[in-house]
Scaffold this active site. Structure first.
Site, PDB file in Angstrom:
ATOM      1  N   LEU A   1      56.592  16.433  40.951  1.00  6.93           N
ATOM      2  CA  LEU A   1      55.259  15.858  40.452  1.00  6.93           C
ATOM      3  C   LEU A   1      54.363  16.661  39.591  1.00  6.93           C
ATOM      4  O   LEU A   1      53.559  16.170  38.888  1.00  6.93           O
ATOM      5  CB  LEU A   1      54.401  15.083  41.688  1.00  6.93           C
ATOM      6  CG  LEU A   1      55.087  14.200  42.281  1.00  6.93           C
ATOM      7  CD1 LEU A   1      54.475  13.618  43.691  1.00  6.93           C
ATOM      8  CD2 LEU A   1      55.584  12.914  41.451  1.00  6.93           C
TER       9      LEU A   1
ATOM     10  N   GLU B   1      59.405  22.085  48.694  1.00 14.43           N
ATOM     11  CA  GLU B   1      58.048  22.274  48.914  1.00 14.43           C
ATOM     12  C   GLU B   1      57.432  23.429  49.450  1.00 14.43           C
ATOM     13  O   GLU B   1      56.278  23.740  49.316  1.00 14.43           O
ATOM     14  CB  GLU B   1      57.849  21.078  50.068  1.00 14.43           C
ATOM     15  CG  GLU B   1      58.177  19.692  49.768  1.00 14.43           C
ATOM     16  CD  GLU B   1      57.446  19.176  48.451  1.00 14.43           C
ATOM     17  OE1 GLU B   1      56.436  19.716  47.965  1.00 14.43           O
ATOM     18  OE2 GLU B   1      58.118  18.527  47.669  1.00 14.43           O
TER      19      GLU B   1
ATOM     20  N   GLN C   1      49.432  21.283  45.496  1.00 18.02           N
ATOM     21  CA  GLN C   1      49.471  20.306  44.109  1.00 18.02           C
ATOM     22  C   GLN C   1      48.390  19.100  44.335  1.00 18.02           C
ATOM     23  O   GLN C   1      48.477  18.737  43.162  1.00 18.02           O
ATOM     24  CB  GLN C   1      50.955  19.452  44.441  1.00 18.02           C
ATOM     25  CG  GLN C   1      52.118  20.054  44.222  1.00 18.02           C
ATOM     26  CD  GLN C   1      53.524  19.491  44.480  1.00 18.02           C
ATOM     27  OE1 GLN C   1      53.870  19.159  45.638  1.00 18.02           O
ATOM     28  NE2 GLN C   1      53.817  18.963  43.440  1.00 18.02           N
TER      29      GLN C   1
END
Ligand code: ZN
Length: 185
Positions: free
Chosen positions: A99, A141, A50
């Site tokens: 995000l 994740e 990310q």
């Protein structure tokens, strides 16, 4: 140092991330930046892809969920070279955000328990079972290390409905309080 967060459309989010060794260049600095970036963005977790690094590293701070589960207060961990070896229990739905897909929140079905091998930031190895919210956050994740995003868990109709919003995110059109790195800025 705050790092820009790569959003939907960035190829790095679709790669399988690689394992690292303790000699990985500037690892402690990278981890410090990852933590700082996650906290500033009010994230529960942040994976290395990310921020544009295709390596098997993610950090989690579950302490925002302490009201739901008191044991989350200390669920603040770094996972390096993680490998989920088992997924078991019931499949449950939970409303997730990411995000890298700002502004989109959707119910995602995941197993309630996992077994995972990983190293901490000092390369001590662990083989542990996590349940509930902890297993939920880890699986989200971990997906980032496998090139998977939460939208991939949705049915085709849902994805179709989200298509124009996803296209906007890829162009950098999203209301966020952090620096994002879109394909077409
Ligand atoms: Zn995510």
């Amino acid at each position: 140092m705050l790092l820009p967060i790569y959003v939907y459309g960035q190829p790095v989010l679709r790669k399988i991330a690689t394992e690292i060794t303790p000699n990985y260049p500037n690892l402690s600095e990278f981890l410090a930046n990852l933590w700082e970036t996650m906290k500033k963005a009010d994230g529960v977790g942040l994976a290395a892809p990310q921020v544009g690094e295709s390596i098997r590293v993610f950090v989690i701070d579950g302490s925002n969920f302490t009201d739901d589960d008191p044991s989350m207060a200390t669920f603040i961990k770094t996972f390096i070279n993680a490998q989920i070896t088992e997924r078991f229990g019931e499949k449950t739905l939970f409303n997730e955000g990411c995000l890298s897909v700002p502004g989109i929140r959707e119910d995602v079905s995941r197993f309630s328990s996992i077994r995972i091998k990983y190293c901490d930031e000092n390369f001590n190895t662990f083989d542990e079972v996590f349940d509930g919210l902890k297993a939920r956050i880890i699986q989200h994740e971990y997906d980032h290390l496998e090139g998977i995003l939460l939208i991939d868990h949705l049915n085709p109709l849902k994805r179709k409905i989200l298509k124009s919003r996803l296209n906007n995110i890829a162009k950098g059109i999203a209301d966020v309080n952090y620096k994002m790195k879109a394909v077409k800025p």
